[in-house]
Design a protein around this motif. Structure first.
Motif, PDB file in Angstrom:
ATOM      1  N   TRP A  41       0.857  -1.084  -0.111  1.00  0.00           N
ATOM      2  CA  TRP A  41      -0.194   0.022   0.144  1.00  0.00           C
ATOM      3  C   TRP A  41       0.811   1.068  -0.080  1.00  0.00           C
ATOM      4  O   TRP A  41       2.156   1.279   0.604  1.00  0.00           O
ATOM      5  CB  TRP A  41      -0.851  -0.043   1.244  1.00  0.00           C
ATOM      6  CG  TRP A  41      -1.943  -0.964   1.405  1.00  0.00           C
ATOM      7  CD1 TRP A  41      -2.413  -1.828   0.286  1.00  0.00           C
ATOM      8  CD2 TRP A  41      -2.698  -1.338   2.511  1.00  0.00           C
ATOM      9  NE1 TRP A  41      -3.425  -2.422   0.718  1.00  0.00           N
ATOM     10  CE2 TRP A  41      -3.629  -2.560   2.153  1.00  0.00           C
ATOM     11  CE3 TRP A  41      -2.771  -0.762   3.547  1.00  0.00           C
ATOM     12  CZ2 TRP A  41      -4.658  -2.965   2.708  1.00  0.00           C
ATOM     13  CZ3 TRP A  41      -3.744  -1.485   4.562  1.00  0.00           C
ATOM     14  CH2 TRP A  41      -4.477  -2.477   4.047  1.00  0.00           C
ATOM     15  N   VAL A  80      -8.097   1.721  -0.507  1.00  0.00           N
ATOM     16  CA  VAL A  80      -8.264   0.494   0.095  1.00  0.00           C
ATOM     17  C   VAL A  80      -8.644   0.589   1.630  1.00  0.00           C
ATOM     18  O   VAL A  80      -9.165  -0.513   2.026  1.00  0.00           O
ATOM     19  CB  VAL A  80      -7.308  -0.480  -0.355  1.00  0.00           C
ATOM     20  CG1 VAL A  80      -7.249  -1.095  -1.831  1.00  0.00           C
ATOM     21  CG2 VAL A  80      -5.858  -0.124   0.139  1.00  0.00           C
ATOM     22  N   SER A 140      -6.738  -6.053  -0.673  1.00  0.00           N
ATOM     23  CA  SER A 140      -7.886  -5.424  -0.130  1.00  0.00           C
ATOM     24  C   SER A 140      -8.809  -6.021   0.776  1.00  0.00           C
ATOM     25  O   SER A 140      -8.745  -7.300   0.822  1.00  0.00           O
ATOM     26  CB  SER A 140      -8.616  -4.612  -1.542  1.00  0.00           C
ATOM     27  OG  SER A 140      -9.384  -5.760  -2.142  1.00  0.00           O
TER      28      SER A 140
END
Length: 262
Positions: free
Chosen positions: A34, A56, A137
């Motif tokens: 991320w 996300v 996710s």
């Protein structure tokens, strides 16, 4: 399964309350790839986790007195004020009253009658998370509770969820949850009674997320190398997938799963 076509009662947002947002951002970046993006100086330290340019999850500093590091699950509501009233009527507590978040939407935060925290998001300009149900996710949400029957009754009164009880053992039943307008294909989470041994070990009622991964064992190894603690090792669940549960370095619980169909 989760989808970004959000319907009332479905999870549509998720954020992490952290005592050190920089350290948490570094950890989740190492585990899931991320990228952290600040929401700006007016957002009080709040920001977003992005994967391939899509949001996300959110992250922000702990703001409530006595709050512990944790992930907060938000459920879609068309009317946060009406949901707040339903929470109170059902025996829950309003921790943060309904309030607008700029033009993005309206939120409120609650505690259910068994002590688990959750929240709701009424979409404005932001419908919810931009990616769910794909690797790295949100894939599922789960409630550990001290009173499964009371929790089912409470959330049924607030969200009108469909429920399906699945016996896991003579002593344990897992309740699968779906939005009122859903069906089996729309299942979004589950709830289960905390076993006595978990209570004896200090577990308390809480919601936690499951993140879809491409390889459960490899992701678990990345997470522990980055400072997480594995509380359930990589385990196969027939017809469901391979999963593990962890505490991040600050102590927030989360789980990972390589779904059987994912």
């Amino acid at each position: 399964m989760l989808t970004t076509t959000y319907v009332p009662g479905a999870p549509n947002w998720l954020d992490l309350g952290s005592p050190d947002t920089d350290a948490s951002a570094a950890f989740y970046s190492a585990v899931f790839g991320w990228e952290y993006q600040s929401a700006g100086p007016e957002a009080g330290g709040y920001g977003f986790f992005k994967r391939n340019g899509k949001t996300v999850a959110g992250i922000g500093p702990l703001t409530e007195e006595g709050a512990s590091p944790s992930w907060t699950v938000y459920f879609h509501t068309p009317d946060a004020d009406a949901t707040a009233k339903a929470v109170e009527q059902g025996g829950g507590r309003v921790r943060v009253g309904p309030a607008d978040v700029f033009a993005f939407g309206r939120m409120a935060a609650f505690t259910d009658p068994t002590g688990a925290d959750f929240a709701v998001w009424q979409p404005g300009e932001t419908a919810g998370l931009e990616a769910v149900g794909i690797p790295d996710s949100l894939a599922w949400v789960e409630l550990y509770t001290t009173d499964a029957a009371a929790a089912k009754a409470f959330y049924g009164s607030v969200f009108s969820w469909q429920t399906n009880d699945v016996p896991m053992s003579p002593e344990l039943t897992y309740t699968v949850l779906a939005p009122a307008a859903g069906g089996e294909e729309a299942n979004h989470g589950g709830l289960m009674q905390l076993p006595q041994e978990n209570l004896d070990a200090g577990s308390t009622p809480e919601w936690h997320p499951y993140f879809e991964v491409s390889d459960c064992d490899a992701t678990l190894a990345k997470a522990t190398e980055a400072g997480a603690t594995a509380i359930i090792p990589a385990t196969d669940a027939e017809g469901i997938g391979r999963f593990a549960m962890l505490l991040d370095p600050a102590g927030a619980p989360f789980a990972i799963i390589k779904s059987a169909t994912g």
